[in-house]
Motif scaffolding. Structure first.
Motif, PDB file in Angstrom:
ATOM      1  N   VAL A  45      69.388  76.045  33.384  1.00 44.19           N
ATOM      2  CA  VAL A  45      68.632  74.916  32.831  1.00 44.19           C
ATOM      3  C   VAL A  45      67.803  74.282  33.945  1.00 44.19           C
ATOM      4  CG1 VAL A  45      68.776  72.685  31.691  1.00 44.19           C
ATOM      5  CG2 VAL A  45      70.333  74.500  31.027  1.00 44.19           C
ATOM      6  N   LYS A  46      68.442  74.226  35.143  1.00 39.45           N
ATOM      7  CA  LYS A  46      67.716  73.714  36.312  1.00 39.45           C
ATOM      8  C   LYS A  46      66.474  74.557  36.578  1.00 39.45           C
ATOM      9  CE  LYS A  46      70.649  71.218  39.479  1.00 39.45           C
ATOM     10  NZ  LYS A  46      71.589  71.306  40.582  1.00 39.45           N
ATOM     11  N   THR A  47      66.678  75.872  36.525  1.00 44.43           N
ATOM     12  CA  THR A  47      65.550  76.777  36.746  1.00 44.43           C
ATOM     13  C   THR A  47      64.446  76.504  35.719  1.00 44.43           C
ATOM     14  OG1 THR A  47      67.229  78.405  37.303  1.00 44.43           O
ATOM     15  CG2 THR A  47      64.972  79.215  37.073  1.00 44.43           C
ATOM     16  N   LEU A  48      64.868  76.386  34.463  1.00 40.62           N
ATOM     17  CA  LEU A  48      63.914  76.113  33.385  1.00 40.62           C
ATOM     18  C   LEU A  48      63.119  74.845  33.671  1.00 40.62           C
ATOM     19  CD1 LEU A  48      62.898  76.423  30.356  1.00 40.62           C
ATOM     20  CD2 LEU A  48      64.835  74.995  29.741  1.00 40.62           C
ATOM     21  N   GLN A  49      63.885  73.794  34.037  1.00 38.40           N
ATOM     22  CA  GLN A  49      63.228  72.501  34.269  1.00 38.40           C
ATOM     23  C   GLN A  49      62.244  72.568  35.422  1.00 38.40           C
ATOM     24  OE1 GLN A  49      66.886  70.397  34.602  1.00 38.40           O
ATOM     25  NE2 GLN A  49      66.626  69.341  32.626  1.00 38.40           N
ATOM     26  N   SER A  50      62.658  73.276  36.499  1.00 31.08           N
ATOM     27  CA  SER A  50      61.726  73.275  37.625  1.00 31.08           C
ATOM     28  C   SER A  50      60.507  74.141  37.336  1.00 31.08           C
ATOM     29  CB  SER A  50      62.423  73.679  38.937  1.00 31.08           C
ATOM     30  OG  SER A  50      63.207  74.806  38.737  1.00 31.08           O
ATOM     31  N   GLY A  67      68.355  68.065  27.941  1.00 30.68           N
ATOM     32  CA  GLY A  67      68.411  66.873  27.097  1.00 30.68           C
ATOM     33  C   GLY A  67      67.133  66.701  26.298  1.00 30.68           C
ATOM     34  N   TRP A  68      66.976  65.484  25.846  1.00 29.82           N
ATOM     35  CA  TRP A  68      65.869  65.130  24.980  1.00 29.82           C
ATOM     36  C   TRP A  68      64.514  65.372  25.634  1.00 29.82           C
ATOM     37  CZ3 TRP A  68      62.537  60.694  25.266  1.00 29.82           C
ATOM     38  CH2 TRP A  68      61.816  60.473  24.101  1.00 29.82           C
ATOM     39  N   GLU A  69      64.440  64.963  26.919  1.00 24.48           N
ATOM     40  CA  GLU A  69      63.178  65.089  27.630  1.00 24.48           C
ATOM     41  C   GLU A  69      62.807  66.555  27.829  1.00 24.48           C
ATOM     42  OE1 GLU A  69      61.512  62.448  31.201  1.00 24.48           O
ATOM     43  OE2 GLU A  69      63.680  62.413  30.970  1.00 24.48           O
ATOM     44  N   THR A  70      63.842  67.345  28.161  1.00 22.50           N
ATOM     45  CA  THR A  70      63.610  68.769  28.371  1.00 22.50           C
ATOM     46  C   THR A  70      63.147  69.417  27.071  1.00 22.50           C
ATOM     47  OG1 THR A  70      65.458  68.636  29.908  1.00 22.50           O
ATOM     48  CG2 THR A  70      64.617  70.833  29.398  1.00 22.50           C
ATOM     49  N   LEU A  71      63.763  68.996  25.970  1.00 20.78           N
ATOM     50  CA  LEU A  71      63.399  69.533  24.663  1.00 20.78           C
ATOM     51  C   LEU A  71      61.922  69.297  24.386  1.00 20.78           C
ATOM     52  CD1 LEU A  71      64.424  70.786  21.973  1.00 20.78           C
ATOM     53  CD2 LEU A  71      64.709  68.467  21.138  1.00 20.78           C
ATOM     54  N   ARG A  72      61.499  68.097  24.696  1.00 19.15           N
ATOM     55  CA  ARG A  72      60.111  67.745  24.453  1.00 19.15           C
ATOM     56  C   ARG A  72      59.186  68.631  25.294  1.00 19.15           C
ATOM     57  NH1 ARG A  72      58.402  61.658  25.406  1.00 19.15           N
ATOM     58  NH2 ARG A  72      58.500  62.429  27.504  1.00 19.15           N
ATOM     59  N   SER A  73      59.576  68.817  26.568  1.00 18.06           N
ATOM     60  CA  SER A  73      58.761  69.625  27.455  1.00 18.06           C
ATOM     61  C   SER A  73      58.690  71.070  26.974  1.00 18.06           C
ATOM     62  CB  SER A  73      59.328  69.596  28.877  1.00 18.06           C
ATOM     63  OG  SER A  73      59.543  68.284  29.294  1.00 18.06           O
ATOM     64  N   VAL A  74      59.848  71.593  26.538  1.00 18.96           N
ATOM     65  CA  VAL A  74      59.888  72.979  26.081  1.00 18.96           C
ATOM     66  C   VAL A  74      58.998  73.157  24.849  1.00 18.96           C
ATOM     67  CG1 VAL A  74      61.352  74.751  25.030  1.00 18.96           C
ATOM     68  CG2 VAL A  74      62.164  73.501  27.023  1.00 18.96           C
ATOM     69  N   GLN A  78      55.883  75.584  24.477  1.00 15.73           N
ATOM     70  CA  GLN A  78      55.826  76.613  23.443  1.00 15.73           C
ATOM     71  C   GLN A  78      54.578  76.460  22.593  1.00 15.73           C
ATOM     72  OE1 GLN A  78      59.664  75.775  21.730  1.00 15.73           O
ATOM     73  NE2 GLN A  78      60.567  77.623  22.622  1.00 15.73           N
ATOM     74  N   ASP A  79      54.235  75.226  22.321  1.00 18.68           N
ATOM     75  CA  ASP A  79      53.049  74.944  21.537  1.00 18.68           C
ATOM     76  C   ASP A  79      51.786  75.449  22.224  1.00 18.68           C
ATOM     77  OD1 ASP A  79      53.520  73.293  19.094  1.00 18.68           O
ATOM     78  OD2 ASP A  79      51.513  72.607  19.682  1.00 18.68           O
ATOM     79  N   GLN A  80      51.698  75.166  23.521  1.00 18.40           N
ATOM     80  CA  GLN A  80      50.534  75.543  24.306  1.00 18.40           C
ATOM     81  C   GLN A  80      50.377  77.057  24.394  1.00 18.40           C
ATOM     82  OE1 GLN A  80      48.098  73.856  26.381  1.00 18.40           O
ATOM     83  NE2 GLN A  80      48.551  72.214  24.967  1.00 18.40           N
ATOM     84  N   PHE A  81      51.517  77.766  24.388  1.00 20.80           N
ATOM     85  CA  PHE A  81      51.456  79.198  24.590  1.00 20.80           C
ATOM     86  C   PHE A  81      51.608  79.980  23.292  1.00 20.80           C
ATOM     87  CE2 PHE A  81      51.713  77.759  28.814  1.00 20.80           C
ATOM     88  CZ  PHE A  81      51.163  78.755  29.609  1.00 20.80           C
ATOM     89  N   GLY A  82      51.392  79.296  22.201  1.00 22.32           N
ATOM     90  CA  GLY A  82      51.396  79.976  20.908  1.00 22.32           C
ATOM     91  C   GLY A  82      52.751  80.506  20.479  1.00 22.32           C
ATOM     92  N   LEU A  83      53.823  79.930  21.037  1.00 20.64           N
ATOM     93  CA  LEU A  83      55.156  80.357  20.609  1.00 20.64           C
ATOM     94  C   LEU A  83      55.637  79.416  19.515  1.00 20.64           C
ATOM     95  CD1 LEU A  83      56.419  80.596  24.250  1.00 20.64           C
ATOM     96  CD2 LEU A  83      56.219  82.581  22.765  1.00 20.64           C
ATOM     97  N   LYS A  84      56.685  79.857  18.821  1.00 21.38           N
ATOM     98  CA  LYS A  84      57.265  78.981  17.808  1.00 21.38           C
ATOM     99  C   LYS A  84      57.904  77.792  18.529  1.00 21.38           C
ATOM    100  CE  LYS A  84      60.477  79.136  13.984  1.00 21.38           C
ATOM    101  NZ  LYS A  84      61.820  79.618  13.770  1.00 21.38           N
ATOM    102  N   ASN A  85      57.487  76.582  18.222  1.00 22.12           N
ATOM    103  CA  ASN A  85      57.968  75.464  19.032  1.00 22.12           C
ATOM    104  C   ASN A  85      59.281  74.904  18.487  1.00 22.12           C
ATOM    105  OD1 ASN A  85      56.907  74.165  16.808  1.00 22.12           O
ATOM    106  ND2 ASN A  85      56.263  72.381  17.963  1.00 22.12           N
ATOM    107  N   ASP A  86      60.312  75.736  18.629  1.00 24.35           N
ATOM    108  CA  ASP A  86      61.614  75.333  18.100  1.00 24.35           C
ATOM    109  C   ASP A  86      62.543  74.791  19.193  1.00 24.35           C
ATOM    110  OD1 ASP A  86      61.893  77.662  19.439  1.00 24.35           O
ATOM    111  OD2 ASP A  86      62.739  78.824  17.785  1.00 24.35           O
ATOM    112  N   GLY A  87      62.058  74.797  20.427  1.00 26.57           N
ATOM    113  CA  GLY A  87      62.886  74.267  21.511  1.00 26.57           C
ATOM    114  C   GLY A  87      63.965  75.236  21.975  1.00 26.57           C
ATOM    115  N   VAL A  88      64.002  76.428  21.377  1.00 30.16           N
ATOM    116  CA  VAL A  88      64.991  77.419  21.795  1.00 30.16           C
ATOM    117  C   VAL A  88      64.353  78.319  22.850  1.00 30.16           C
ATOM    118  CG1 VAL A  88      66.455  79.330  21.051  1.00 30.16           C
ATOM    119  CG2 VAL A  88      66.060  77.393  19.529  1.00 30.16           C
ATOM    120  N   VAL A  89      64.971  78.319  24.043  1.00 33.14           N
ATOM    121  CA  VAL A  89      64.403  79.120  25.118  1.00 33.14           C
ATOM    122  C   VAL A  89      65.050  80.505  25.074  1.00 33.14           C
ATOM    123  CG1 VAL A  89      63.920  79.236  27.586  1.00 33.14           C
ATOM    124  CG2 VAL A  89      64.112  77.024  26.449  1.00 33.14           C
TER     125      VAL A  89
END
Lengths: 232, 450
Positions: A45-50, A67-74, A78-89
């Protein structure tokens, strides 16, 4: 005696199993393709965040807690890169993360900032939360319904009053409102505020598939646009 | 083995328990906060309706004009607050159309009397008195019912959060459903009264669209019209099809058109009568702005001319980083016709019109016979406030608020006071300020988009 031994053996197996799972998770997290969801914790998760931070999608700390903030970022990523923006990495999001280079996303789009006044911003966030993925005209239509309500005497007299009326809009309830609006929705909001109205005076819209209120169907339907119907 | 296991499990249990307890406390805390907001709105609503009722009674018994004026002002204010507080409680699942309308009628009627009567000199007219009497009876019913609900809320500690979570979200009734039932009863009782008839003059105007000239067209014709429109506007169209059909005030066909290698369609609304393109919405990525407003306006004017909209004057610009919405009005004998607006949304990268709306123009534009203004420009502007720095004066026909003054001929005076920009519409016959419109745009700030 035998009972006791069996319990011991069982406990031992369980502890061993837990240990193996934990080690395995740690191992996977090192190579970084474990599927992460809201609530995950760990090195990966740390890797993801950084990574998100490096790409400009994450502003918080890289604390290893999804957490919540990370979810928003993900979701934003995902939105920017045309992925399904479900927050699942999952695999695809990891792949996109590894491929993405810092900078170009924002540069390509001519800066992911734009200007707006508060009415336009609130309306755009609402349109984005309620009608993302709808055709542009459908987004203007959702904005127009809100503006028609502001003008109508039966509803509150401000954009915020209408948007935050308890229970009026799903996007406020499920939290979709609370994330950055899309660029399209900002344009749609500006059109709606300047008076564009593709619905010709609709005060209600609902999704015929998911609508829960019964009385909403007593409204006169004026048009169907994308996945919404509009009525007065 | 057990020696290690038991302490570990105990610690885990305690930690989990503590965590759960904390979560529970936080949740309770949030619920109480939401509840107190709802309670405030509700109690204020009851207070507002009670005040409305008593102010109506006061108006009815008072014989002094000053007192009547004060009561009417209070009525206007309280009914506004009542509407806002009604909007603040979670009862969106109950239909409250008639109740909302009653509260709003009271607001509008008191505003109307205040605005139209010179109460310093005269008393309420007979019919105004009758109307207030009606309002009094109806608001009394609403007040009584609300007070019963309030009594139950206080006595039995009914919770609006419960109403929200159980009734609104899950669509189930509560064991003690007094709040929801109470509002349903209010609506039913208000519904039982006959509709109040207002004079023509009192009704806020929403002028009826004029019939659009031309014959009924078929779906195929609508598609052909949209296709031709887009062929001229944005290059060759590969596919066009009916997308929707609407039976609102102006019945239309919605057509979508596709360009080669483009899967985002453009939507075009074509009127069923006459086959006019009334609205158009393109969706495309817009590059960095490289046109100034003048070039953009020229491009918009060009577009309007192509579609036979000539003699249009620009009256408003609303802009963001790479697009601008231009609002135009037609003129007749140099008089701006504000009811007949046309809107164009211009992309500032190449000046293309990305959306277009001529609903008001089609609905209201016609040849008018406008009588010459009684006052000259000098006369009308001579008594103006000296703080106002006049920059431009023109004649304009402005839609009024009530039916009795549908369109009013005004001098449109654009100017500023310090950095604030305004339009002052001065009645060209009486010289009174008819309307003041603030032109200064609200502050713009940076916002992150995704």
């Amino acid at each position: 005696m035998l009972e006791n031994k069996r319990i011991k053996a069982l406990a031992f197996i369980m502890i061993l199993a837990t240990f193996i799972v934990l080690v395995a998770m740690d191992f996977v997290s090192v190579i970084g393709n474990r599927t992460l969801v809201y609530g995950s914790t760990g090195q990966d998760v740390k890797t993801l965040q950084s990574k998100l931070k490096g790409l400009g999608f994450h502003k918080g700390k890289a604390d290893g807690v999804y957490g919540w903030e990370t979810l928003r970022s993900v979701k934003w990523f995902q939105d920017q890169f045309g992925l399904k923006n479900d927050g699942v990495v999952g695999a695809s999001t990891w792949a996109a993360l590894n491929k993405a280079k810092p900078g170009p996303v924002t540069a390509q789009k001519g800066g992911n900032k734009t200007t707006s006044n508060n009415d336009v911003a609130v309306l755009a966030k609402m349109i984005s939360g309620e009608a993302r993925g709808e055709p542009y005209i459908g987004q203007v239509a959702v904005g127009a319904v809100i503006m028609n309500r502001v003008k109508d005497s039966k509803f509150p007299n401000t954009v915020y009053g209408v948007c935050f009326q308890p229970g009026a809009f799903d996007a406020v309830r499920d939290g979709q409102y609370f994330s950055p609006p899309s660029e399209t929705s900002l344009k749609a909001a500006r059109s709606a505020i300047s008076g564009y109205d593709p619905t010709y005076g609709a005060l209600y819209y609902w999704n015929p598939v998911t609508a829960t209120s019964k009385w909403i169907w007593s409204r006169r339907i004026m048009l169907r646009l994308g996945k919404h119907v509009f009525g007065i | 083995m057990r020696k290690i296991l038991i302490p570990i499990l105990t610690v885990a249990l305690v930690v989990t328990g503590y965590f759960a307890y904390n979560q529970y406390r936080m949740n309770e805390d949030l619920m109480r906060r939401a509840e107190s907001q709802y309670q405030r709105s509700f109690h204020e609503l009851v207070f507002n309706v009670d005040t409305i009722n008593s102010q109506l009674a006061q108006t009815l018994i008072s014989s002094s004009p000053e007192q009547v004026m004060l009561s009417l002002t209070n009525l206007w204010r309280e009914s506004f607050a009542a509407s806002s507080n009604l909007g603040g409680i979670p009862i969106a699942m109950v239909e409250l159309d008639k109740t909302d309308k009653l509260i709003n009628d009271i607001a509008e009627y008191s505003y109307y009397i205040l605005k139209s009567n010179n109460l310093q000199k005269q008393k309420l007219a007979e019919k105004e008195w009758d109307k207030l009497q009606e309002f009094y009876e109806r608001s009394k019913v609403v007040r009584n019912e609300l007070q019963s609900v309030e009594a139950a809320v206080l006595d039995r500690d009914l919770s609006f959060v419960e109403v929200e979570t159980v009734v609104m979200r899950r669509g189930r009734d509560l064991a003690d459903n007094t709040i929801v039932d109470g509002f349903r009863i209010i609506e039913d009782k208000v519904k039982a009264f006959p509709d109040l008839q207002f004079d023509e003059g009192v009704q806020k105007i929403e002028p009826e669209p004029r019939p659009i000239a031309g014959r009924e067209i078929s779906e195929e014709e609508a598609v052909a019209i949209a296709k031709e429109f887009m062929n001229n506007h944005d290059g060759p169209i590969t596919k066009a099809e009916i997308s929707f059909s609407a039976e609102g005030k102006i019945p239309i066909f919605g057509v979508r058109t596709f360009k080669e290698e483009q899967d985002i369609p453009t939507y075009i609304e074509v009127t069923k009568k006459g086959g006019h393109v009334i609205q158009m919405y393109m969706q495309r990525a817009i590059k960095e702005a490289n046109l100034d407003f003048q070039a953009a306006e020229e491009s918009a004017q060009e577009f309007l001319k192509e579609h036979n909209l000539t003699g249009m004057e620009l009256v408003d610009i609303d802009t963001d980083t790479n697009t601008a919405v231009f609002t135009f009005v037609p003129t007749e004998d140099q008089i701006r016709l504000y009811s007949d607006m046309v809107k164009t949304h211009v992309a500032l990268d190449n000046g293309q019109i990305i959306s277009f709306d001529q609903t008001s123009y089609l609905a209201y534009h016609h040849e008018r016979t406008i009588p010459a203004p009684t006052l000259t420009e000098e006369k009308a502007t001579s008594s103006m406030n000296t703080n106002f720095d006049v920059q431009q004066v023109s004649l304009a026909l402005v839609p009024g608020e009530f039916k009795e003054n549908q369109e009013v001929l005004c001098y449109e005076v654009r100017g500023k006071m310090k950095e604030e920009k305004f339009i002052l519409f001065i009645n060209a016959d009486t010289g009174e300020d008819f309307r003041i419109v603030r032109l200064t745009k609200p502050r713009e700030f940076e916002i992150t988009v995704r």
